[in-house]
Enzyme design. Structure first.
Site, short mmCIF file in Angstrom:
data_model
loop_
_atom_site.label_atom_id
_atom_site.label_comp_id
_atom_site.label_asym_id
_atom_site.label_seq_id
_atom_site.Cartn_x
_atom_site.Cartn_y
_atom_site.Cartn_z
N GLY A 6 0.84 -1.20 0.00
CA GLY A 6 0.00 0.00 0.00
C GLY A 6 0.87 1.24 0.00
O GLY A 6 0.71 2.15 -0.82
N HIS A 7 1.82 1.28 0.93
CA HIS A 7 2.76 2.42 0.97
C HIS A 7 3.51 2.53 -0.36
O HIS A 7 3.72 3.61 -0.89
CB HIS A 7 3.80 2.22 2.07
CG HIS A 7 3.25 2.14 3.46
ND1 HIS A 7 3.22 0.97 4.18
CD2 HIS A 7 2.72 3.09 4.28
CE1 HIS A 7 2.70 1.21 5.37
NE2 HIS A 7 2.38 2.48 5.46
N ARG A 57 -0.86 -2.82 10.69
CA ARG A 57 -1.40 -3.50 11.88
C ARG A 57 -1.90 -4.91 11.57
O ARG A 57 -2.25 -5.64 12.50
CB ARG A 57 -2.53 -2.66 12.49
CG ARG A 57 -2.02 -1.40 13.19
CD ARG A 57 -3.12 -0.71 13.96
NE ARG A 57 -2.64 0.36 14.82
CZ ARG A 57 -2.68 1.66 14.51
NH1 ARG A 57 -3.18 2.06 13.36
NH2 ARG A 57 -2.22 2.56 15.36
P1 AMP Z 1 0.71 4.81 7.70
O1 AMP Z 1 2.12 4.36 7.64
O2 AMP Z 1 -0.25 3.77 8.15
O3 AMP Z 1 0.54 6.14 8.39
O4 AMP Z 1 0.29 5.07 6.18
C1 AMP Z 1 1.02 5.95 5.38
C2 AMP Z 1 0.25 6.21 4.12
O5 AMP Z 1 0.05 4.97 3.42
C3 AMP Z 1 -1.13 6.82 4.37
O6 AMP Z 1 -1.38 7.81 3.38
C4 AMP Z 1 -2.04 5.63 4.21
O7 AMP Z 1 -3.34 5.98 3.80
C5 AMP Z 1 -1.33 4.87 3.10
N1 AMP Z 1 -1.76 3.47 3.11
C6 AMP Z 1 -1.73 2.60 4.14
N2 AMP Z 1 -2.26 1.42 3.79
C7 AMP Z 1 -2.63 1.54 2.49
C8 AMP Z 1 -3.26 0.66 1.55
N3 AMP Z 1 -3.60 -0.58 1.86
N4 AMP Z 1 -3.49 1.13 0.30
C9 AMP Z 1 -3.14 2.40 -0.04
N5 AMP Z 1 -2.56 3.28 0.81
C10 AMP Z 1 -2.32 2.85 2.05
#
Ligand code: AMP
Length: 274
Positions: free
Chosen positions: A38-39, A189
């Site tokens: 995703g990232h 998570r």
């Molecule tokens: P985090 O590290 O959880 O703060 O996420 C960092 C970025 O990655 C944020 O903009 C999230 O929305 C994005 N993100 C996390 N999981 C996904 C996913 N499965 N698909 C797309 N973007 C994601």
């Protein structure tokens, strides 16, 4: 290709000034690490919009309430850097807490309206923490473009409103949700889920899809989630994607809990309605 690892604000400023001098544009991907596809989809999209991509890895204390998983949040920095380098990211910024919060760890921005419903109701500290850290990261990096995932759809709307309200000249781009082969939205998570919980977790997107297709109303969808084995439902509801209010719904949103493993795990997901 190795990425430039930025560990001090001085290095960040030097890097930023060099790029300005060369008239290079910058895409920025803020993350909390424990990177998954995703990232990485945000990073790939970033390259379409600018010459350089910088990612930051910072587990932001102000978006965790006492008792949440700040201490235990997965930290996999070396692996993260390798994944970013494999994609050709030019710089990885690893701020420390003092860089972001020199005068103490507290939130000082709250975006009204879109921060209030859904996660704003169940995690009241959350969007203040997110807006505060993103505003500070934006000021320090000063990118042309910043990318955020639709996985955190409400967060994306909060950031969009923040840049409008505060006249921050950065283009915000939302990137579709990356899912695993069973449709589970990828999340750092998800490593908390045991096998039993995983089998339940992969049903969430199916229930939301049924709701988005008009086959389940909110009450039936909540009943279904409980029947499948989710332990608590914070919300499962159709909302307008811009206001996050109940009028003119065009997207379904859910936040649910699984409490069967060692700890409690909260999952969120959302799907566009037909
Ligand atoms: P985090 O590290 O959880 O703060 O996420 C960092 C970025 O990655 C944020 O903009 C999230 O929305 C994005 N993100 C996390 N999981 C996904 C996913 N499965 N698909 C797309 N973007 C994601």
């Amino acid at each position: 290709m190795s990425a430039y690892q930025i560990k001090t604000l001085e290095d960040l400023q030097t890097w930023r000034k060099d790029l300005s001098a060369q008239n290079k544009t910058i895409s920025f991907v803020p993350t909390m690490g424990a990177l998954h596809n995703g990232h990485l989809s945000l990073v790939k999209e970033g390259f379409k919009h600018a010459d350089n991509v910088i990612a930051s890895i910072f587990v932001n204390p102000t978006q965790f309430a006492p008792g949440e998983d700040f201490e235990s949040y997965p930290r996999t920095i070396e692996d993260d850097i390798k994944k970013l380098e494999n994609l050709g990211v030019q710089a990885v910024w690893l701020p420390n807490t003092d860089d972001i919060y020199p005068d103490g760890v507290q939130s000082d921005i709250y975006i009204e309206g879109v921060s209030e419903p859904l996660d704003g109701e169940f995690r009241p500290h959350f969007f203040g923490g997110v807006a505060t850290v993103v505003a500070r990261l934006f000021r320090l990096v000063s990118p042309d473009v910043a990318l955020f995932g639709e996985k955190d759809f409400q967060q994306l709307q909060v950031i969009k409103k923040m840049v409008r309200e505060q006249s921050i000249p950065i283009k915000i781009i939302g990137v579709p949700i990356e899912r695993d082969e069973h449709g589970l939205a990828l999340s750092s998570r998800n490593v908390y889920l045991n096998d039993e919980e995983y089998k339940i977790a992969i049903q969430l997107n199916k229930v939301l899809k049924n709701m988005a297709d008009g086959h389940l109303n909110e009450i039936a969808a909540i009943d279904k989630l409980l029947e499948i084995g989710f332990d608590e439902i914070d919300y499962c509801t159709a909302r307008n994607s811009k206001t996050l209010g109940t009028e003119n719904p065009d997207r379904v949103f859910a936040a649910v809990w699984l409490n069967k493993g060692l700890g409690k795990t909260r999952l969120i997901d959302n799907i566009k309605m037909k």
